[in-house]
Design an enzyme around this catalytic site. Structure first.
Site, PDB file in Angstrom:
ATOM      1  N   MET A 105       1.171  -1.219  -0.218  1.00  0.00           N
ATOM      2  CA  MET A 105      -0.051   0.234   0.739  1.00  0.00           C
ATOM      3  C   MET A 105       0.716   1.260  -0.240  1.00  0.00           C
ATOM      4  O   MET A 105       0.596   2.608   0.472  1.00  0.00           O
ATOM      5  CB  MET A 105      -1.275   0.312   0.832  1.00  0.00           C
ATOM      6  CG  MET A 105      -2.352  -1.256   1.601  1.00  0.00           C
ATOM      7  SD  MET A 105      -3.425  -0.874   1.937  1.00  0.00           S
ATOM      8  CE  MET A 105      -2.814  -0.499   3.675  1.00  0.00           C
ATOM      9  N   SER A 107       6.641  -0.407  10.583  1.00  0.00           N
ATOM     10  CA  SER A 107       5.608  -0.546   9.934  1.00  0.00           C
ATOM     11  C   SER A 107       4.919   0.627   9.063  1.00  0.00           C
ATOM     12  O   SER A 107       5.445   1.923   9.775  1.00  0.00           O
ATOM     13  CB  SER A 107       4.226  -0.861  11.070  1.00  0.00           C
ATOM     14  OG  SER A 107       2.583  -0.416   9.992  1.00  0.00           O
ATOM     15  N   GLY A 133      11.769  -2.857   5.436  1.00  0.00           N
ATOM     16  CA  GLY A 133      10.679  -4.575   5.724  1.00  0.00           C
ATOM     17  C   GLY A 133       9.922  -4.500   3.755  1.00  0.00           C
ATOM     18  O   GLY A 133      10.444  -5.682   3.361  1.00  0.00           O
ATOM     19  N   HIS A 134       9.363  -3.563   3.748  1.00  0.00           N
ATOM     20  CA  HIS A 134       8.592  -3.728   1.952  1.00  0.00           C
ATOM     21  C   HIS A 134      10.291  -3.696   1.141  1.00  0.00           C
ATOM     22  O   HIS A 134      10.558  -4.617   0.203  1.00  0.00           O
ATOM     23  CB  HIS A 134       8.050  -2.619   1.841  1.00  0.00           C
ATOM     24  CG  HIS A 134       7.213  -1.893   2.369  1.00  0.00           C
ATOM     25  ND1 HIS A 134       7.006  -1.213   2.662  1.00  0.00           N
ATOM     26  CD2 HIS A 134       5.733  -3.003   2.645  1.00  0.00           C
ATOM     27  CE1 HIS A 134       5.553  -1.123   3.920  1.00  0.00           C
ATOM     28  NE2 HIS A 134       5.434  -1.891   2.864  1.00  0.00           N
ATOM     29  N   ASN A 142       4.088   3.985   0.722  1.00  0.00           N
ATOM     30  CA  ASN A 142       4.885   4.689   2.032  1.00  0.00           C
ATOM     31  C   ASN A 142       5.806   3.344   2.419  1.00  0.00           C
ATOM     32  O   ASN A 142       6.100   3.287   3.176  1.00  0.00           O
ATOM     33  CB  ASN A 142       3.829   4.496   3.315  1.00  0.00           C
ATOM     34  CG  ASN A 142       4.540   5.698   4.329  1.00  0.00           C
ATOM     35  OD1 ASN A 142       4.525   4.943   5.408  1.00  0.00           O
ATOM     36  ND2 ASN A 142       5.099   6.556   3.904  1.00  0.00           N
ATOM     37  N   GLN A 172      -2.973 -12.029   7.821  1.00  0.00           N
ATOM     38  CA  GLN A 172      -2.673 -11.310   6.432  1.00  0.00           C
ATOM     39  C   GLN A 172      -2.089 -12.890   6.195  1.00  0.00           C
ATOM     40  O   GLN A 172      -2.971 -13.696   4.914  1.00  0.00           O
ATOM     41  CB  GLN A 172      -2.333 -11.173   6.050  1.00  0.00           C
ATOM     42  CG  GLN A 172      -1.794 -10.376   4.847  1.00  0.00           C
ATOM     43  CD  GLN A 172      -1.962  -8.615   4.324  1.00  0.00           C
ATOM     44  OE1 GLN A 172      -2.560  -7.629   4.360  1.00  0.00           O
ATOM     45  NE2 GLN A 172      -0.402  -8.585   4.084  1.00  0.00           N
ATOM     46  N   ASP A 225       1.818  -8.899   9.214  1.00  0.00           N
ATOM     47  CA  ASP A 225       0.694  -9.800   9.439  1.00  0.00           C
ATOM     48  C   ASP A 225       1.214 -10.998   8.950  1.00  0.00           C
ATOM     49  O   ASP A 225       0.096 -11.423   7.969  1.00  0.00           O
ATOM     50  CB  ASP A 225       0.537  -8.702   7.596  1.00  0.00           C
ATOM     51  CG  ASP A 225       1.218  -7.505   8.006  1.00  0.00           C
ATOM     52  OD1 ASP A 225       0.668  -6.564   8.785  1.00  0.00           O
ATOM     53  OD2 ASP A 225       1.416  -7.072   7.000  1.00  0.00           O
ATOM     54  N   GLY A 272       5.378  -9.650   4.007  1.00  0.00           N
ATOM     55  CA  GLY A 272       5.749  -9.683   5.499  1.00  0.00           C
ATOM     56  C   GLY A 272       5.238 -10.301   6.559  1.00  0.00           C
ATOM     57  O   GLY A 272       3.997 -10.238   6.226  1.00  0.00           O
ATOM     58  N   HIS A 286       9.239   1.364   3.797  1.00  0.00           N
ATOM     59  CA  HIS A 286      10.461   1.334   4.392  1.00  0.00           C
ATOM     60  C   HIS A 286      10.802  -0.354   4.012  1.00  0.00           C
ATOM     61  O   HIS A 286      11.038  -0.548   2.908  1.00  0.00           O
ATOM     62  CB  HIS A 286       9.643   1.304   5.715  1.00  0.00           C
ATOM     63  CG  HIS A 286       8.563   0.074   6.731  1.00  0.00           C
ATOM     64  ND1 HIS A 286       9.010  -1.086   6.319  1.00  0.00           N
ATOM     65  CD2 HIS A 286       7.335   0.207   6.514  1.00  0.00           C
ATOM     66  CE1 HIS A 286       8.001  -2.004   6.406  1.00  0.00           C
ATOM     67  NE2 HIS A 286       6.960  -1.271   6.460  1.00  0.00           N
TER      68      HIS A 286
HETATM   69  O1  PAF Z   1      -0.210  -5.960   3.664  1.00  0.00           O
HETATM   70  C1  PAF Z   1      -0.621  -4.638   2.451  1.00  0.00           C
HETATM   71  O2  PAF Z   1      -0.094  -3.895   2.429  1.00  0.00           O
HETATM   72  C2  PAF Z   1      -2.153  -4.988   1.901  1.00  0.00           C
HETATM   73  O3  PAF Z   1      -2.260  -5.679   2.863  1.00  0.00           O
HETATM   74  C3  PAF Z   1      -1.755  -5.887   1.003  1.00  0.00           C
HETATM   75  C4  PAF Z   1      -1.550  -7.006   0.666  1.00  0.00           C
HETATM   76  C5  PAF Z   1      -0.906  -4.623  -0.423  1.00  0.00           C
HETATM   77  C6  PAF Z   1      -3.249  -5.704   0.247  1.00  0.00           C
HETATM   78  O4  PAF Z   1      -4.097  -4.250  -0.232  1.00  0.00           O
END
Ligand code: PAF
Length: 292
Positions: free
Chosen positions: A36, A196, A42-43, A38, A164, A161, A158, A40
């Site tokens: 989504m 986060s 981690g991404h 922003n 998720q 979550d 990651g 950091h």
């Molecule tokens: O973890 C996230 O950033 C969101 O939940 C995802 C997996 C991109 C779905 O919108």
């Protein structure tokens, strides 16, 4: 379509289809990192791992309205595209990648309310799903749509979550999707706070308190490894500690790492999951414990 040396910016489904077909014709293995934005460290770690597992990577940035509840931070969620692009370019170092940036109408052409939804029952209704009703339907729906557009060989998420990832792994299994989900260990600040995008909401004082959440998880893990099996006593003690340190705990719970059901004596693969509000943000974190 706008392009820099290595990162192609694409916002329509049609352009994405054309670009990815060219990769497929060349036999490239494709990794996908949905985000989504922003971004950091981690991404960026997800993207770096993606590059190790595949020839090409697709990153998406889409703040998905369907996974936000009423009164949540959809409107104020940080949107930092220029900085995100710079960070991606700096780690891609000339390697070809696509950054998919759809608008809401591109992802929900029939309107969000009328969109077909994907529901993973049970796993979606507990823990974060209990306090964020419909959240995991929103996540599963948008990830399914993105998977159908990108058709990746692997997708990386990651482990912060944790729930998720379990929901999405179940979706992939149940719907026979031909891809592998890779869960990448949580990246932490030097004081232990899980990275986060929502950490930016913390005031300086709250930022000083925030690592306590991870400390609590580590203490619980240590006690489990030392032989403590009174799960509810551990959970209650931890929740009291959080409340005494300015957190408003939502849950802190020892679960079976596979089913996410409350841990039973004899379960060997456990996960301690926590969610707690600290000022504006609701922080989540988890720690796996193997007793075998
Ligand atoms: O973890 C996230 O950033 C969101 O939940 C995802 C997996 C991109 C779905 O919108």
């Amino acid at each position: 379509m706008n392009s820099t040396a290595s990162l192609q910016l694409i916002s329509s489904r049609a352009e994405l289809h054309t670009a990815l077909n060219q990769w497929r014709v060349l036999g490239h293995r494709i990794a996908f990192v949905p985000t989504m934005g922003n971004l950091h460290a981690g991404h960026l770690q997800l993207v770096e791992q993606a590059l190790q597992h595949a020839d090409r990577v697709v990153i998406s940035i889409f703040v998905n309205p369907l996974q936000f509840g009423a009164g949540e931070d959809f409107e104020s969620y940080p949107r930092t595209l220029a900085a995100d692009q710079d960070k991606l370019n700096s780690i891609l170092q000339g390697q070809e990648a696509v950054l998919f940036l759809p608008q809401v109408a591109e992802m929900y052409p029939n309107g969000m309310e009328n969109s077909t939804r994907v529901e993973v029952p049970q796993l979606s209704d507990i823990l974060c799903g209990a306090s964020r009703k419909g959240h995991f339907i929103g996540v599963a729906t948008v990830v399914m749509k993105l998977f159908n557009l990108v058709r990746p060989d692997i997708a990386l998420f990651g482990a912060k979550d944790f729930q998720q990832v379990q929901v999405l792994k179940r979706m992939v299994q149940d719907l026979f999707l031909p891809l592998q989900i890779i869960s990448v260990p949580t990246m932490r600040e030097t004081d232990g706070l899980a990275m986060s995008s929502r950490n930016g909401y913390l005031t300086a004082e709250e930022r000083g308190t925030a690592p306590y959440l991870y400390q609590v998880l580590k203490d619980m893990k240590q006690q489990l490894l030392a032989g403590e099996r009174n799960f509810s006593a551990l959970e209650n003690h931890a929740a009291q500690g959080l409340a005494a340190n300015s957190f408003i705990p939502d849950y802190i719970s020892i679960r079976n790492a596979e089913t996410l059901q409350p841990a039973q004596l004899g379960d060997n693969e456990l996960v301690i999951l926590a969610a707690a509000k600290l000022g504006k943000p609701r922080l989540i974190d988890n720690l796996q414990v193997s007793l075998s």
